[in-house]
Design a protein around this motif. Structure first.
Motif, PDB file in Angstrom:
ATOM      1  N   THR A   1       0.813  -1.228   0.000  1.00  0.00           N
ATOM      2  CA  THR A   1       0.000   0.000   0.000  1.00  0.00           C
ATOM      3  C   THR A   1       0.845   1.277   0.000  1.00  0.00           C
ATOM      4  O   THR A   1       0.496   2.244  -0.691  1.00  0.00           O
ATOM      5  N   GLU A   2       1.943   1.290   0.741  1.00  0.00           N
ATOM      6  CA  GLU A   2       2.764   2.502   0.805  1.00  0.00           C
ATOM      7  C   GLU A   2       3.820   2.538  -0.313  1.00  0.00           C
ATOM      8  O   GLU A   2       4.114   3.583  -0.865  1.00  0.00           O
ATOM      9  N   LYS A   3       4.344   1.352  -0.639  1.00  0.00           N
ATOM     10  CA  LYS A   3       5.455   1.267  -1.604  1.00  0.00           C
ATOM     11  C   LYS A   3       5.096   1.781  -3.000  1.00  0.00           C
ATOM     12  O   LYS A   3       5.971   2.108  -3.786  1.00  0.00           O
ATOM     13  N   ILE A   4       3.816   1.823  -3.312  1.00  0.00           N
ATOM     14  CA  ILE A   4       3.401   2.124  -4.689  1.00  0.00           C
ATOM     15  C   ILE A   4       3.165   3.610  -4.930  1.00  0.00           C
ATOM     16  O   ILE A   4       2.741   4.004  -5.995  1.00  0.00           O
ATOM     17  N   ARG A   5       3.452   4.466  -3.929  1.00  0.00           N
ATOM     18  CA  ARG A   5       2.999   5.847  -4.023  1.00  0.00           C
ATOM     19  C   ARG A   5       3.941   6.797  -4.750  1.00  0.00           C
ATOM     20  O   ARG A   5       3.773   7.994  -4.659  1.00  0.00           O
ATOM     21  N   SER A   6       4.951   6.326  -5.489  1.00  0.00           N
ATOM     22  CA  SER A   6       5.864   7.268  -6.151  1.00  0.00           C
ATOM     23  C   SER A   6       5.306   7.721  -7.506  1.00  0.00           C
ATOM     24  O   SER A   6       4.443   7.066  -8.098  1.00  0.00           O
ATOM     25  N   GLU A   7       5.836   8.854  -8.010  1.00  0.00           N
ATOM     26  CA  GLU A   7       5.431   9.358  -9.326  1.00  0.00           C
ATOM     27  C   GLU A   7       5.834   8.367 -10.419  1.00  0.00           C
ATOM     28  O   GLU A   7       5.122   8.169 -11.390  1.00  0.00           O
ATOM     29  N   GLU A   8       7.007   7.745 -10.227  1.00  0.00           N
ATOM     30  CA  GLU A   8       7.503   6.798 -11.231  1.00  0.00           C
ATOM     31  C   GLU A   8       6.540   5.610 -11.375  1.00  0.00           C
ATOM     32  O   GLU A   8       6.181   5.213 -12.488  1.00  0.00           O
ATOM     33  N   ILE A   9       6.096   5.080 -10.249  1.00  0.00           N
ATOM     34  CA  ILE A   9       5.165   3.940 -10.312  1.00  0.00           C
ATOM     35  C   ILE A   9       3.816   4.401 -10.900  1.00  0.00           C
ATOM     36  O   ILE A   9       3.175   3.669 -11.646  1.00  0.00           O
ATOM     37  N   GLY A  10       3.421   5.643 -10.605  1.00  0.00           N
ATOM     38  CA  GLY A  10       2.171   6.169 -11.173  1.00  0.00           C
ATOM     39  C   GLY A  10       2.220   6.211 -12.691  1.00  0.00           C
ATOM     40  O   GLY A  10       1.269   5.839 -13.381  1.00  0.00           O
ATOM     41  N   LEU A  11       3.347   6.635 -13.217  1.00  0.00           N
ATOM     42  CA  LEU A  11       3.513   6.728 -14.669  1.00  0.00           C
ATOM     43  C   LEU A  11       3.534   5.330 -15.305  1.00  0.00           C
ATOM     44  O   LEU A  11       2.918   5.097 -16.342  1.00  0.00           O
ATOM     45  N   GLN A  12       4.221   4.401 -14.633  1.00  0.00           N
ATOM     46  CA  GLN A  12       4.262   3.016 -15.132  1.00  0.00           C
ATOM     47  C   GLN A  12       2.864   2.397 -15.069  1.00  0.00           C
ATOM     48  O   GLN A  12       2.463   1.658 -15.958  1.00  0.00           O
ATOM     49  N   ALA A  13       2.133   2.718 -13.981  1.00  0.00           N
ATOM     50  CA  ALA A  13       0.773   2.187 -13.834  1.00  0.00           C
ATOM     51  C   ALA A  13      -0.093   2.667 -14.993  1.00  0.00           C
ATOM     52  O   ALA A  13      -0.900   1.913 -15.546  1.00  0.00           O
ATOM     53  N   SER A  14       0.090   3.923 -15.373  1.00  0.00           N
ATOM     54  CA  SER A  14      -0.681   4.472 -16.486  1.00  0.00           C
ATOM     55  C   SER A  14      -0.361   3.695 -17.770  1.00  0.00           C
ATOM     56  O   SER A  14      -1.253   3.401 -18.566  1.00  0.00           O
TER      57      SER A  14
END
Ligand code: DC
Length: 232
Positions: free
Chosen positions: A86-99
């Protein structure tokens, strides 16, 4: 049927959906369902598996990824392979990859049932990009939350610098524009405003003003009054 209502909140990255959905869920004593967290968890898992960015390998990789939501206390948390991320996923980099990975049909298919199961009992505020359009088309109340890109970048910048991250507002704005393009432009379940959604532009509004607008729209809809008491 006496199911408690499902309320959906869709909109672009940085429009304030997470904070507002969490507060709204608290005020209604509903569960907050953060569906972006599921896409982020897939992105994190793919990174740890050394995914090389090739989309043709994704369907096979997805078969080995287990993502689930578990209720811990009164909150839903995201797990992959048994780990709470839950906490580990909160970076901008992971957000962009998630997109990026969210544009892949195999990923969306895998997560559809996870989302619907999490909301099966109703009494949920579900936040994402395709909540009202695809995942919960029969939701009792739908919102579309927007804000200007400058305002969204400013909010995200303040949030990240408060956590101690060294980021530049201009870079954040560019990332948001890229994510907007990816999320709105993909062929499967793109970010759209459902025709029956209440549209709220939060650019010049405070968080509590937006929550109040939503609570009043929910009350007006009659779903809460019919099934439960009005919100406190
Ligand atoms: O809301 P978020 O920033 O945590 O979402 C991360 C990415 O996941 C977002 O850029 C697009 C994707 N996403 C999606 O495609 N559908 C959803 N329902 C939620 C998120």
């Amino acid at each position: 049927m006496n199911r408690r209502p499902v309320i959906t909140i869709d909109g672009p990255a940085g429009a304030g959906k997470s904070t507002i959905s969490r507060l709204l869920a608290e005020r209604l004593s509903f569960i907050y369902l953060d569906t972006g967290a599921l896409y982020r968890a897939v992105a994190l898992r793919l990174r740890s598996q050394g995914w090389d960015g090739r989309e043709d390998r994704l369907a096979a990789l997805c078969r080995n990824i287990r993502v689930e939501m578990r209720k811990v206390g009164d909150r839903l948390r995201v797990f992959t392979e048994g780990d709470d991320v839950t906490e580990k996923i909160r970076s901008e980099e992971i957000g962009l990859q998630a997109s990026r990975v969210s544009a892949v049909p195999a990923v969306r298919e895998m997560l559809l049932s996870v989302q619907r199961e999490a909301a099966a009992g109703g009494g949920v505020v579900a936040e994402g990009r395709d909540m009202g359009s695809v995942v919960f088309p029969d939701a009792e109340v739908k919102f579309f939350l927007d804000a200007s890109v400058e305002e969204r970048a400013k909010r995200r910048y303040l949030e990240l610098t408060a956590k101690g991250d060294a980021v530049r507002q201009r870079d954040i704005e560019e990332d948001l524009l890229l994510r907007d393009r990816q999320d709105r432009g993909r062929s499967i379940a793109p970010l759209v405003c459902p025709p029956d959604a209440v549209i709220i532009d939060s650019t010049d509004k405070t968080i509590s003003q937006v929550v109040d607008i939503m609570l009043s729209a929910i009350n007006k809809s009659g779903h809460l009054c019919r099934l439960h008491n009005k919100y406190p």
